[in-house]
Design a protein around this motif. Sequence first.
Motif, PDB file in Angstrom:
ATOM      1  N   HIS A  39       0.930  -1.207  -0.036  1.00 54.46           N
ATOM      2  CA  HIS A  39      -0.091  -0.039   0.126  1.00 54.46           C
ATOM      3  C   HIS A  39       1.027   1.253   0.059  1.00 54.46           C
ATOM      4  CE1 HIS A  39      -3.222   2.825   1.034  1.00 54.46           C
ATOM      5  NE2 HIS A  39      -2.478   3.245   1.954  1.00 54.46           N
ATOM      6  N   ARG A  40       1.765   1.431   0.921  1.00 55.01           N
ATOM      7  CA  ARG A  40       2.785   2.725   0.966  1.00 55.01           C
ATOM      8  C   ARG A  40       3.437   2.705  -0.138  1.00 55.01           C
ATOM      9  NH1 ARG A  40       6.688   3.061   5.248  1.00 55.01           N
ATOM     10  NH2 ARG A  40       6.660   5.156   4.622  1.00 55.01           N
ATOM     11  N   ASP A 100       2.841   7.225  -6.690  1.00 54.60           N
ATOM     12  CA  ASP A 100       1.985   8.425  -7.164  1.00 54.60           C
ATOM     13  C   ASP A 100       2.344   9.975  -6.609  1.00 54.60           C
ATOM     14  OD1 ASP A 100       0.153   6.809  -8.549  1.00 54.60           O
ATOM     15  OD2 ASP A 100      -1.283   6.492  -6.659  1.00 54.60           O
ATOM     16  N   THR A 101       2.865   9.629  -5.088  1.00 53.11           N
ATOM     17  CA  THR A 101       3.367  10.945  -4.639  1.00 53.11           C
ATOM     18  C   THR A 101       4.592  11.265  -5.344  1.00 53.11           C
ATOM     19  OG1 THR A 101       2.562  10.256  -2.673  1.00 53.11           O
ATOM     20  CG2 THR A 101       4.198  11.994  -2.394  1.00 53.11           C
ATOM     21  N   ARG A 103       3.655   3.039 -12.617  1.00 52.65           N
ATOM     22  CA  ARG A 103       2.865   2.825 -11.696  1.00 52.65           C
ATOM     23  C   ARG A 103       2.095   1.563 -12.020  1.00 52.65           C
ATOM     24  NH1 ARG A 103       2.063   8.623 -11.979  1.00 52.65           N
ATOM     25  NH2 ARG A 103      -0.340   8.043 -12.410  1.00 52.65           N
ATOM     26  N   HIS A 104       1.725   1.513 -13.137  1.00 54.13           N
ATOM     27  CA  HIS A 104       0.981   0.285 -13.527  1.00 54.13           C
ATOM     28  C   HIS A 104       1.887  -1.099 -13.477  1.00 54.13           C
ATOM     29  CE1 HIS A 104      -2.696  -1.624 -14.807  1.00 54.13           C
ATOM     30  NE2 HIS A 104      -2.407  -1.980 -16.013  1.00 54.13           N
ATOM     31  N   GLY A 113      10.867   3.918  -6.182  1.00 52.41           N
ATOM     32  CA  GLY A 113       9.753   4.783  -5.964  1.00 52.41           C
ATOM     33  C   GLY A 113       9.863   6.098  -7.017  1.00 52.41           C
ATOM     34  N   SER A 114      10.946   6.142  -7.431  1.00 48.11           N
ATOM     35  CA  SER A 114      11.514   7.404  -8.468  1.00 48.11           C
ATOM     36  C   SER A 114      10.928   7.090  -9.602  1.00 48.11           C
ATOM     37  CB  SER A 114      12.878   7.573  -8.564  1.00 48.11           C
ATOM     38  OG  SER A 114      13.437   6.553  -8.998  1.00 48.11           O
ATOM     39  N   GLY A 115      10.549   5.586  -9.893  1.00 44.34           N
ATOM     40  CA  GLY A 115      10.124   5.236 -11.426  1.00 44.34           C
ATOM     41  C   GLY A 115      11.256   4.595 -12.167  1.00 44.34           C
ATOM     42  N   ARG A 116      12.233   4.603 -11.647  1.00 40.56           N
ATOM     43  CA  ARG A 116      13.333   3.904 -12.356  1.00 40.56           C
ATOM     44  C   ARG A 116      13.342   2.338 -12.114  1.00 40.56           C
ATOM     45  NH1 ARG A 116      19.005   4.983  -8.886  1.00 40.56           N
ATOM     46  NH2 ARG A 116      18.171   4.152  -6.836  1.00 40.56           N
TER      47      ARG A 116
END
Length: 385
Positions: free
Chosen positions: A249-250, A256-257, A265-266, A308-311
């Motif tokens: 969840h986090r 997103d944050t 993300r998907h 978390g950064s998307g990398r």
Amino acid sequence: MKPVADQLFTFENRDKPTLAYERSSVEDLGLKESWLRDSIFHVPELVIGPCRAAGLTEDEWYPWQREYKVEVGQIDVLLLSSQGRVAVVETKLATSPDLRRRVLAQALDYLTHLSDSFADALPEIPRDENGQPVADPEDIRESVGQGDVLVIVASDEVDPRVAKLSRSLLADHFVKQWDLALVDVALYRDASGHSKKYVVVPHLRNLIESEPRQVVRVIVEGETPSARIQVERVTGDELTSARQVWDEHRFLENLDTEKAPKPVRHLASVLISLVKHFPDSVTVAWGTGKLGSMTVKRHGGGLIEVYGSGRVRFRPLKFARALGDDIGAQYRHGLDKLVPGAMRMQYPRVPPDEAARVASALYELIEQALSRAEGGTGVLGSEPA
């Protein structure tokens, strides 16, 4: 109490074991403390291996600096992980009279000055065989600044009383998130005296992990005697802990944050769903960094890391463990075609924008690899949009 015996035994075929090696020390073998220091620098697994077995790290580690100067002295060895975590290694021989107290005081003193030293300039970061830095400078500074450092005291035989001292010293640094490992690099020589080959048995003598503490803020409003006192609990975010504990969840919320690209993300979401199809063999390991990470693993071998950064990152050396030699090689080949530039790195990393472009193909490749490894061939779920 010693964790390993002073004697090692060998046997051939089904014969009974016979004494082969006896415990020795660095000085007994005519070596100096510099031998221990240099050995750890050239072969980090001598101290990282026991830490990895204890669950302290899953990163790849690299030699970084020997006798690195800080304001209060010289750090024997600095090691650097693929995720930017630093290990401060202090070496001392069992025969050193100041081993018990001084080595701990040195390690902690060096630790407190490391951030200041790095603020001026980082030492040159090691590069992989393709000439790429093995870690991001920003990750290094963030980890050190937040105290996310692995402290290792290595000796040919650690004094067990060091563990007692280390616990009390750790308590004085409760906000920091560093861990302390006491590693014995045990040496053994041929019991018959005929061979000049020696055996090294590194093992963890003791481990002191940082623990989250209850921290409060006291707010005083007004003057005595009519002052109002308010107590607030300080959260982990306010402590800027580098070792936060993440969960599904986090992590998804943080993607997103941090405004990671939508396809990434998907990708993270459908990978979590995919893992649930193979509950007996496939897992998600949640990272402990400031922005979080998730690693999809099979049989303990990582297939993909999403941050978390998307990398996105990969560990090619783990593919065979996760999928077997043949399917692991096929998976590697698919990645070579999909992200060729990244796969030329020792620890491949794909920046967020590129990860977004290949997210759908990445999912398909991972789903197919897992399905084949599990004995199936069908597509289990939809790809990322």
